[in-house]
Design an enzyme around this catalytic site. Structure first.
Site, short mmCIF file in Angstrom:
data_model
loop_
_atom_site.label_atom_id
_atom_site.label_comp_id
_atom_site.label_asym_id
_atom_site.label_seq_id
_atom_site.Cartn_x
_atom_site.Cartn_y
_atom_site.Cartn_z
N CYS A 167 0.80 -1.03 0.11
CA CYS A 167 -0.04 0.01 0.12
C CYS A 167 0.87 1.11 0.05
O CYS A 167 1.59 1.49 1.08
CB CYS A 167 -0.95 -0.09 1.39
SG CYS A 167 -1.58 1.53 2.05
N CYS A 221 0.38 3.95 2.81
CA CYS A 221 0.79 3.34 3.95
C CYS A 221 2.47 3.57 4.18
O CYS A 221 2.75 4.08 5.17
CB CYS A 221 0.75 2.16 4.10
SG CYS A 221 -0.88 1.43 3.91
#
Lengths: 107, 313
Positions: free
Chosen positions: A31, A34
């Site tokens: 991600c 993230c």
């Protein structure tokens, strides 16, 4: 204090029983947002050591915890106080925005 | 970070998608020592949330969006561009010396500025969409698709991003329904065909999403047929919004001229804004093509325009 890794096994001790507020960063390797927010959380963790604990939960490895808290977007950063979720920050945000969200707990 | 705040820099670049990095590569090679503000959480721009990029020339087998951006970044670094992982929070662009303030409160001064802030996801604008974001509503299939295994998902939109998201989501979902307001898709032929051929994808045309339903978690959508006006409720546990983008021009509005949709206006085929020494490129300007390669191309133009401007000074 650097952020630490949390798992299903120690979630109870590290997060739910903590006497200081704990921000749990639900994240995963793949991600992008993230990864973008990770260094910001490190900085906040260091700057506000003692006031807040920041831990990281890998949703890939610890799916059961993510599911229990109904995580459906990452990063999601849940703030736990006394074992309860008192705040949920969804999506990567700039540092001042995250600090602002946490201000009443780290003030 | 070792940025020198005491001196006046030649050029500061705001934004780090293909436009920003290309402008950085060119201005760095031109010995202009550019400082590029990559954004604290938006480093790499929109391509960071994509998977395979198949149409960027030079990569025969395609390349992952984040890898492409990483390579552009390294290429800019190689030529000495100074990269700052922070946001610019305000800009004063009039006058000979431009002043930009970053998230840490530092002010950097420069003779020229290249604006490459790109665009942000457009929202449907529904109250419950915000409330249920992270609880079923998402803007990033590559980030969140994983959490929707064996579920029934809706994708809002009719363009390439909607097709890409829908295709990606079929890896996880039982079924993906593309909900589009119009009669026909806006997507390119290849992307539309791929979605139509995917057995897990269904389409609902002429359909508008009027509400997102659910208490703690999303449970469904309230839909309206745009032809008949008929309303209906359908069960979905996920909604991915891919209805387009809005230019990130809030910081410069009122200083540089923008059009009705907020895109920065430039002079003819150049990247010159109405302010001398301020150039704009990428998705911030372009509401027509919006590709990685066109953004990179306009980043190059902005660098060359800035270089000429500085040479004439």
């Amino acid at each position: 204090m650097a952020t630490e890794k949390v798992t299903a096994a120690n979630f109870n001790d590290v997060v739910l029983k903590s006497t200081t507020p704990v921000l749990v960063d639900f994240w995963a390797e793949w991600c992008g947002p993230c990864r973008a927010v990770a260094p910001i959380l490190e900085e906040i963790s260091n700057e506000y050591a003692g006031k807040i604990k920041i831990v990281k939960l890998n949703t890939d490895e610890e799916g059961s915890v993510a599911m229990k808290y109904g995580i459906s977007s990452i990063p999601t950063m849940n703030l736990f106080v006394g074992g309860e979720v008192v705040k949920s920050i969804v999506g990567a945000r700039p540092k001042p925005a995250i600090v602002r969200e946490l201000s009443e707990y780290i003030g | 970070m070792s940025v020198d705040y005491s001196k006046v820099h030649e050029v500061v670049i705001v934004g780090s998608g293909p436009a920003g990095y290309t402008a950085a590569i060119y201005t760095a090679r031109a010995q202009l020592n550019p400082v590029i503000y990559e954004g604290s959480v938006t480093t790499g721009g929109a391509l960071m949330n994509t998977t395979e990029v198949e149409n960027f020339p030079g990569f025969e087998d395609g390349i992952m969006g984040p890898d492409l951006m990483d390579q552009m970044r390294k290429q800019a670094l190689r030529f000495g561009a100074e990269l700052v992982t922070d946001d610019i929070t305000s800009m004063k662009l009039d006058g000979e010396i431009k002043e930009l303030t970053d998230g840490m409160g530092n002010t950097i001064r420069a003779k020229s500025v290249i604006l490459a802030m790109g665009s942000a996801y457009k929202e449907l604008g529904l109250e419950n969409e915000k409330r249920l974001s992270g609880r079923g509503v998402s803007w990033c299939a590559t980030c969140d698709g994983f959490f929707f295994r064996e579920q029934l998902i809706a994708v809002a939109g009719g363009g390439d991003s909607a097709m890409e998201e829908a295709n990606f989501l079929t890896k996880f979902a039982t079924k993906v329904v593309i909900i589009h307001r119009r009669e026909e898709l806006r997507a390119s032929k290849i992307m539309a065909e791929r979605a139509k051929k995917n057995p897990k994808i269904e389409f609902m045309f002429n359909t508008q999403i009027v509400d997102v339903l659910g208490e703690d978690k999303m449970s469904g959508l309230k839909l309206k047929n745009t032809k008949t006006g008929e309303e209906s409720v359908k069960d979905f546990t996920g909604l991915f919004v891919a209805i387009g983008h809005l230019p990130r021009s809030e910081l410069v509005k009122g200083q540089v001229v923008t059009n009705n949709d907020g895109y920065v206006e430039v002079e003819g085929r150049s990247t010159k804004t109405n302010i001398k020494g301020v150039f704009a490129c990428g998705d911030l300007v372009d509401h027509t093509y919006r590709q990685a390669i066109t953004a990179a191309g306009s980043g190059c133009q902005a660098a060359l325009d800035a270089e000429r401007f500085l040479a004439g000074h």
